[in-house]
Scaffold this motif. Structure first.
Motif, PDB file in Angstrom:
ATOM      1  N   ALA A   1       0.830  -1.205   0.000  1.00  0.00           N
ATOM      2  CA  ALA A   1       0.000   0.000   0.000  1.00  0.00           C
ATOM      3  C   ALA A   1       0.867   1.258   0.000  1.00  0.00           C
ATOM      4  CB  ALA A   1      -0.930   0.000   1.209  1.00  0.00           C
ATOM      5  N   ARG A   2       0.332   2.305  -0.629  1.00  0.00           N
ATOM      6  CA  ARG A   2       1.108   3.548  -0.762  1.00  0.00           C
ATOM      7  C   ARG A   2       1.525   4.126   0.593  1.00  0.00           C
ATOM      8  NH1 ARG A   2      -2.001   7.802  -4.286  1.00  0.00           N
ATOM      9  NH2 ARG A   2      -3.591   7.327  -2.724  1.00  0.00           N
ATOM     10  N   GLU A   3       0.593   4.090   1.563  1.00  0.00           N
ATOM     11  CA  GLU A   3       0.937   4.680   2.863  1.00  0.00           C
ATOM     12  C   GLU A   3       2.014   3.873   3.572  1.00  0.00           C
ATOM     13  OE1 GLU A   3      -2.915   2.325   3.507  1.00  0.00           O
ATOM     14  OE2 GLU A   3      -2.022   3.648   1.999  1.00  0.00           O
ATOM     15  N   GLN A   4       2.043   2.546   3.342  1.00  0.00           N
ATOM     16  CA  GLN A   4       3.103   1.723   3.927  1.00  0.00           C
ATOM     17  C   GLN A   4       4.449   2.057   3.283  1.00  0.00           C
ATOM     18  OE1 GLN A   4       1.911  -2.362   3.601  1.00  0.00           O
ATOM     19  NE2 GLN A   4       0.233  -2.157   5.057  1.00  0.00           N
ATOM     20  N   LEU A   5       4.424   2.264   1.982  1.00  0.00           N
ATOM     21  CA  LEU A   5       5.654   2.664   1.295  1.00  0.00           C
ATOM     22  C   LEU A   5       6.122   4.036   1.795  1.00  0.00           C
ATOM     23  CD1 LEU A   5       4.862   1.563  -2.370  1.00  0.00           C
ATOM     24  CD2 LEU A   5       6.558   0.563  -0.838  1.00  0.00           C
ATOM     25  N   ALA A   6       5.172   4.927   2.021  1.00  0.00           N
ATOM     26  CA  ALA A   6       5.533   6.257   2.543  1.00  0.00           C
ATOM     27  C   ALA A   6       6.157   6.138   3.927  1.00  0.00           C
ATOM     28  CB  ALA A   6       4.298   7.152   2.581  1.00  0.00           C
TER      29      ALA A   6
END
Length: 287
Positions: free
Chosen positions: A105-110
């Motif tokens: 997920a994008r927020e996990q990557l962030a």
């Protein structure tokens, strides 16, 4: 016309009126049936449309929530990155693009980017390091932040280049495969021992091999890391008791002894043999 004829005529007229009335009733009934069918179809259509609207609204809410979380996580990462508006947008795009090719997920990557930057990874390696760590997190079923943390720790403790991340993570994966452990467990255990291991000249391959061998034999991953941490600490800075015991056993107990033995695992084998011999000769407990 006779009375009977008039009666028959009235009966015939009444029958005709009844037929017309019945025909009209059938017509009305069919019209009502058609109306009911149309109304039911309309109601079904309205319900389907309402369901579609609800589903779309739910999807939009989830999408908005995900976008909000991503933006929040990226703003947190930018507190470390220190980018201006244009640089921040480029960084967001790079992370969003990465989410399209890595199932994270994008927020996990962030969040992983925040850890990447805070662990001292150089700016020109941010995205590549994050990419490698995200893929390892997926393959090792591990938290991306822990993958970033353990990789960064090993690189810094051993003085390696940042592009060694993929090789280090491959070694951790292989250790998890060959031992009774996991990437997640190793990501918590390895930072406890890598500093002293590097100081003592214990290679990464030797360290990983030791975990693969000892997990499931002398304890679980946490127990093995505790045992190794104690050994490494004693070797780096032997206590007076340890030094005295080593002198009585006639063994060398320092970093040079590991090198003289041809590596850490050979040193452990020799140490184990010396301890057993001394314990049998003196009646001292091996522990």
């Amino acid at each position: 016309m006779s009375k009977d004829a008039n009666g028959l005529k009235r009966i015939a007229m009444d029958a005709e009126e009844l037929r017309k009335a019945m025909a009209e009733a059938v017509k009305v009934s069919k019209q009502l049936e058609s109306n009911f069918i149309n109304f039911a179809a309309f109601s079904t259509g309205v319900r389907a449309a309402a369901d579609s609207v609800n589903q779309l609204s739910s999807f939009l809410r989830e999408l908005t929530a995900e976008s909000t979380e991503f933006n929040h996580a990226m703003r947190a990462a930018n507190t470390m990155a220190g980018k201006d508006a244009a640089g921040f947008d480029r960084l967001k795009d790079e992370v969003a693009d990465l989410a399209k090719v890595v199932p994270v997920a994008r927020e996990q990557l962030a969040n992983g980017l925040y850890q990447t930057i805070s662990n001292g990874v150089p700016e020109n390696n941010w995205v590549d390091f994050l990419n490698t760590s995200a893929r390892s997190a997926v393959g090792g079923i591990a938290d991306i932040n822990k993958v970033v943390g353990v990789t960064s720790t090993i690189i810094k403790n051993y003085g390696l280049e940042w592009d060694a991340a993929a090789d280090i993570q491959d070694k951790i994966q292989l250790t998890a495969k060959n031992g009774v452990t996991s990437f997640e467990q190793l990501s918590q255990a390895l930072p406890r021992v890598t500093g002293n291991a590097a100081t003592l000249g214990v290679s990464i391959d030797e360290l990983m091999g030791t975990f693969a061998t000892l997990t499931g034999v002398s304890g679980n991953t946490a127990e093995v890391s505790t045992q190794l941490a104690a050994i490494f600490t004693a070797l780096v800075k032997p206590s007076s008791e340890a030094a005295e015991m080593a002198a009585r056993m006639g063994i060398q107990f320092d970093a040079a002894a590991i090198k003289a033995a041809g590596g850490f695992q050979n040193f452990l084998y020799q140490l184990d043999g010396s301890i057993k011999t001394y314990a049998q000769a003196t009646g001292t407990l091996e522990q």
